[in-house]
Scaffold this motif. Sequence first.
Motif, PDB file in Angstrom:
ATOM      1  N   UNK A   5       4.977  -6.273  -2.761  1.00 27.87           N
ATOM      2  CA  UNK A   5       4.762  -7.087  -1.555  1.00 27.87           C
ATOM      3  C   UNK A   5       4.259  -8.475  -1.931  1.00 27.87           C
ATOM      4  N   UNK A   6       3.428  -8.568  -2.967  1.00 25.78           N
ATOM      5  CA  UNK A   6       2.973  -9.884  -3.437  1.00 25.78           C
ATOM      6  C   UNK A   6       4.160 -10.707  -3.935  1.00 25.78           C
ATOM      7  N   UNK A  46       4.909   5.703  -7.508  1.00 25.17           N
ATOM      8  CA  UNK A  46       5.791   4.980  -6.599  1.00 25.17           C
ATOM      9  C   UNK A  46       4.970   4.246  -5.548  1.00 25.17           C
ATOM     10  N   UNK A  47       3.933   4.905  -5.015  1.00 21.08           N
ATOM     11  CA  UNK A  47       3.084   4.262  -4.020  1.00 21.08           C
ATOM     12  C   UNK A  47       2.372   3.044  -4.589  1.00 21.08           C
ATOM     13  N   UNK A  48       2.019   3.091  -5.872  1.00 17.70           N
ATOM     14  CA  UNK A  48       1.340   1.963  -6.518  1.00 17.70           C
ATOM     15  C   UNK A  48       2.243   0.733  -6.626  1.00 17.70           C
ATOM     16  N   UNK A 102      12.328   1.814  -2.928  1.00 17.35           N
ATOM     17  CA  UNK A 102      11.076   2.521  -3.203  1.00 17.35           C
ATOM     18  C   UNK A 102      10.653   3.391  -2.020  1.00 17.35           C
ATOM     19  N   UNK A 103      10.884   2.920  -0.807  1.00 10.94           N
ATOM     20  CA  UNK A 103      10.561   3.744   0.361  1.00 10.94           C
ATOM     21  C   UNK A 103      11.411   5.015   0.379  1.00 10.94           C
ATOM     22  N   UNK A 104      12.697   4.882   0.109  1.00 10.45           N
ATOM     23  CA  UNK A 104      13.580   6.051   0.076  1.00 10.45           C
ATOM     24  C   UNK A 104      13.165   7.007  -1.036  1.00 10.45           C
ATOM     25  N   UNK A 105      12.836   6.467  -2.188  1.00  7.57           N
ATOM     26  CA  UNK A 105      12.414   7.289  -3.318  1.00  7.57           C
ATOM     27  C   UNK A 105      11.136   8.044  -2.986  1.00  7.57           C
ATOM     28  N   UNK A 106      10.185   7.378  -2.334  1.00  6.28           N
ATOM     29  CA  UNK A 106       8.926   8.018  -1.977  1.00  6.28           C
ATOM     30  C   UNK A 106       9.144   9.157  -0.983  1.00  6.28           C
ATOM     31  N   UNK A 107      10.022   8.958  -0.025  1.00  3.98           N
ATOM     32  CA  UNK A 107      10.330  10.020   0.932  1.00  3.98           C
ATOM     33  C   UNK A 107      10.907  11.230   0.201  1.00  3.98           C
ATOM     34  N   UNK A 108      11.828  10.997  -0.708  1.00  7.68           N
ATOM     35  CA  UNK A 108      12.417  12.089  -1.483  1.00  7.68           C
ATOM     36  C   UNK A 108      11.390  12.820  -2.323  1.00  7.68           C
ATOM     37  N   UNK A 109      10.480  12.066  -2.924  1.00  9.81           N
ATOM     38  CA  UNK A 109       9.443  12.689  -3.743  1.00  9.81           C
ATOM     39  C   UNK A 109       8.510  13.543  -2.886  1.00  9.81           C
ATOM     40  N   UNK A 110       8.150  13.035  -1.711  1.00  8.10           N
ATOM     41  CA  UNK A 110       7.267  13.803  -0.828  1.00  8.10           C
ATOM     42  C   UNK A 110       7.947  15.086  -0.357  1.00  8.10           C
TER      43      UNK A 110
END
Length: 121
Positions: free
Chosen positions: A75-76, A67-69, A24-32
């Motif tokens: 994390x929970x 993705x951020x949501x 998800x972190x990699x995906x978020x970077x790509x989206x940004x």
Amino acid sequence: MAPPSALVIATQSVQRLVKEETYYHKELVGQKVRVQKLEDGLKNGSADADQNAEYVLRQEKMAAAETEKMFGPLRERISDAVRKLEEQIALGESEGAGDEELAKAREALKAGQLVAGTEEV
């Protein structure tokens, strides 16, 4: 072949969730990056910007927001999995689980704690 022990299952669960967090972190970077590229194209009026550029930009922003949501609930789930793994490690130590299984479990536990922000100093 014997079924996997509860310790192995808990270890694999934490490993999978940590891997999912990384994805998800990699995906978020790509989206940004895509959003920034679209915004730059609209500002500069580049030839790449077509009629649908504003629509595509809104869609990309919505995708990044979705993705951020994902991070909170993920994390929970990681925290829950880490707690279960801690319990399984304690049980494994008292019941004499294999050293290799315990080592993998401790490694996964450390990674899970790091991601969940619960690592003890």
